[in-house]
Scaffold this motif. Structure first.
Motif: not given
Length: 613
Positions: A259, A275, A278-280, A283-284, A310
């Protein structure tokens, strides 16, 4: 008049009673106590600001209700009415923390904080009891309630204010010098699963963490932030608090690197740079939350709305504690409000975070040992009570008498013979054998090293003659009343590790057991562990492992491993002694207790015992 028409309880807001330290005002408070006992009317106060049943909207307090205070699973019990209805209420509103009850106990003429805590244990919706305590009327009563809270998984988080000077007995005993009131409170709280905090914000943030976080499956903390500097500071504070930051698995590292694409740092703490915005980031967070050694996940970012969403989404999917540390900045008000609404535990400083997590993990560690706590409730005695015949009145036993008393509980001592003349000392040496230790035994001389009335490693008769004469002369010089005192001729115990085992009497909690490295340096390094008696075998083992010097007993750098099982037996025996002689309130130093190599046992080399009336 209220009692005559059937009132069963009363709140006395009025001040001007025992808090003034005036004998006449204290007498007036005693009248309230006597009336409560006679009438059965239970009294809250005087000198309090009443109570508030927030969840039911009942507010018998002169402080007006605040519509912004919402009901929640935390109850507040406070000696200080101004703290309860002042900063602890306003800060709770600011932090989005709800109370079920606010209880101001004041001078506690009748009902005390422990009574209210005991009542709150029966409330099914209460998860945490937050307390502001100035002192305990009955420390043992509080510990009984704390044990019940631990058994029922009701978390007690408190501020305990006040410091007291160590009494004059400190001159008599190492143990008395080391078991100052505040140190005893810390030890008792830890033993009974009570989390101690330092100020209003610590209290509320830790209470919120305890109220809304599931138990951790592991003891590891995983941290993610947008900043390497923030991560370093967090890691420093978590490390200083003794918390574990486990390394990431290879799978997590590979996932993060895929990522991050060559920026940031795939480690624990994880630096994910931009990050985090961000949208990622979602996932992180999922990658890190799934780490097998992650007992809790800390997210340290500014707290903007997208980040908050998130984190909230992760909390809905996770069975692990998710904690947020806000690093501040512009445009975070909305995001922090969402986190508060979702009851995400929220901290504002790495130091506060570390203290809160330390208490969180300590509590759940105690919960995992609940069977040990249940065993301790039934007492730790291994046999019938021992009630030896002892002289009446307060007294200090000589070393020989002290060891003789300790032998009643199976505590072994070095071989020794009393000698009242040089000839008797020489005869004793032929029985015990060289090398020897010689000590003048006088109740007037409590610290033999300072008075120069002890000689070690006496190798032969000629050295014995010289040593005998010197210590008798030094004894007379130090204390003329020591004339005629015997000399102890004692075997030299070598090849072991010197430790101290002590017993003191705390005015709040009763007998306190102490353990640490022994010899003359015990007060210098203050490396000790303490517990309230009675203790159990797991608690005795925990005491041995708790001190920094435990490595010396475990075979450090080629040293033989000490007989830890025999040491644990001594700790249990002293705890038993405290119970069996409770009517005499014994205090004790065994210093040093020599822990010999494994399988060879232990030997008390020196001992001091005092008994009360």
């Amino acid at each position: 008049e209220s009692a005559e028409i059937g009132a069963r309880s009363a709140i006395i807001v009025s001040a001007g009673f025992s808090e003034r330290g005036d004998a006449g005002r204290s007498h007036l408070q005693d009248e309230i106590k006597d009336f409560a006992l006679r009438s059965g009317v239970r009294v809250c106060g005087p000198n309090c600001l009443g109570v508030a049943n927030v969840k039911s909207g009942i507010w018998p307090s002169p402080t007006p209700p605040d519509a912004n205070l919402k009901p929640g699973p935390i109850a507040l019990v406070s000696h200080s009415g101004a703290s309860a209805f002042g900063p602890l209420m306003t800060r709770a509103i600011e932090m989005g923390i709800g109370y079920s009850y606010i209880i101001s106990t004041g001078n506690e003429a009748d009902l005390e904080s422990s009574d209210f805590i005991r009542y709150l244990l029966e409330e099914p919706d209460i998860r945490v009891i937050a307390c502001f305590i100035e002192g305990f009327k009955d420390g043992r009563k509080f510990l009984e309630v704390a044990r019940m809270a631990l058994e029922r998984d009701k978390r007690i988080v408190l501020i305990k204010v006040g410091r007291s000077e160590v009494g004059s007995k400190a001159a008599l005993s190492h143990t008395a010098a080391l078991t100052g009131s505040d140190a005893v409170h810390d030890a008792a709280f830890k033993q009974y699963g009570v989390i101690r905090t330092d100020d209003y914000d610590d209290l509320l943030q830790t209470a919120h963490l305890m109220a809304y976080s599931p138990p951790p499956f592991k003891d590891g903390v995983v941290v993610v932030s947008h900043s390497g500097g923030v991560n370093s500071l967090i890691a420093d504070h978590l490390g200083q608090a003794g918390l574990n930051l486990p390394p990431l698995t290879e799978g997590a590292k590979e996932g993060l690197n895929s990522i991050l694409g060559g920026v940031g740092w795939a480690s624990n703490p994880a630096d994910v740079t931009g990050f985090a915005s961000r949208d990622e980031f979602s996932e992180i967070l999922t990658l890190l939350e799934q780490e097998p050694d992650a007992g809790a996940l800390v997210v340290a970012t500014a707290g903007k709305a997208s980040q908050a969403d998130q984190v909230i989404d992760l909390k809905k999917r996770s069975a692990k504690p998710i904690i947020f540390l806000s690093t501040g900045g512009d445009g975070v008000a909305e995001g922090l409000a969402r986190l508060k609404e979702a009851h995400i535990p929220l901290f504002y400083s790495p130091q506060g975070l570390a203290k809160g997590l330390r208490g969180f993990f300590d509590y759940h560690r105690q919960r995992a040992w609940i069977e040990r706590a249940d065993t301790a409730t039934n007492g730790a005695h291994k046999g019938a009570q021992v009630r030896p015949q002892l002289p009446e009145g307060s007294l200090t036993l000589t070393e020989y008498e002290a060891k003789e008393l300790l032998s009643r509980w199976g505590i072994p001592a070095a071989q020794e013979i009393r000698a009242y003349s040089l000839e008797e000392a020489i005869e004793a040496s032929s029985t015990i054998g060289f090398p020897l230790a010689l000590k003048l035994e006088s109740p007037r001389i409590l610290h033999k090293t300072e008075a120069a009335v002890i000689r070690l490693n006496v190798q032969d008769v000629e050295q014995l003659r010289i040593a005998y004469g010197e210590i008798v002369a030094n004894g007379l010089k130090h204390s003329p009343e020591s004339k005629g005192s015997p000399v102890l001729v004692q075997e030299m115990v070598t090849g072991g590790t010197e430790v101290i085992v002590g017993l003191s009497q705390d005015p709040h909690f009763g007998p306190i057991l102490l353990f640490g490295l022994g010899g003359i340096f015990v007060e210098v390094f203050n490396d000790v562990a303490m517990r309230v008696c009675p203790i159990t075998e797991p608690e005795a083992g925990e005491m041995v492992q708790e001190i920094r010097g435990a490595k010396l007993l475990q075979g450090f750098r080629g040293r033989p491993k000490g007989d830890i099982d025999a040491l644990i037996d001594v700790l249990l025996a002293v705890s038993d002694m405290a119970g069996d002689l409770a009517h005499r309130q014994p205090e004790l130093d065994i210093n040093p207790l020599m822990v010999l190599p494994k399988g060879q046992g232990v030997k008390a080399v020196d001992a001091l015992v005092t008994l009360g009336r």
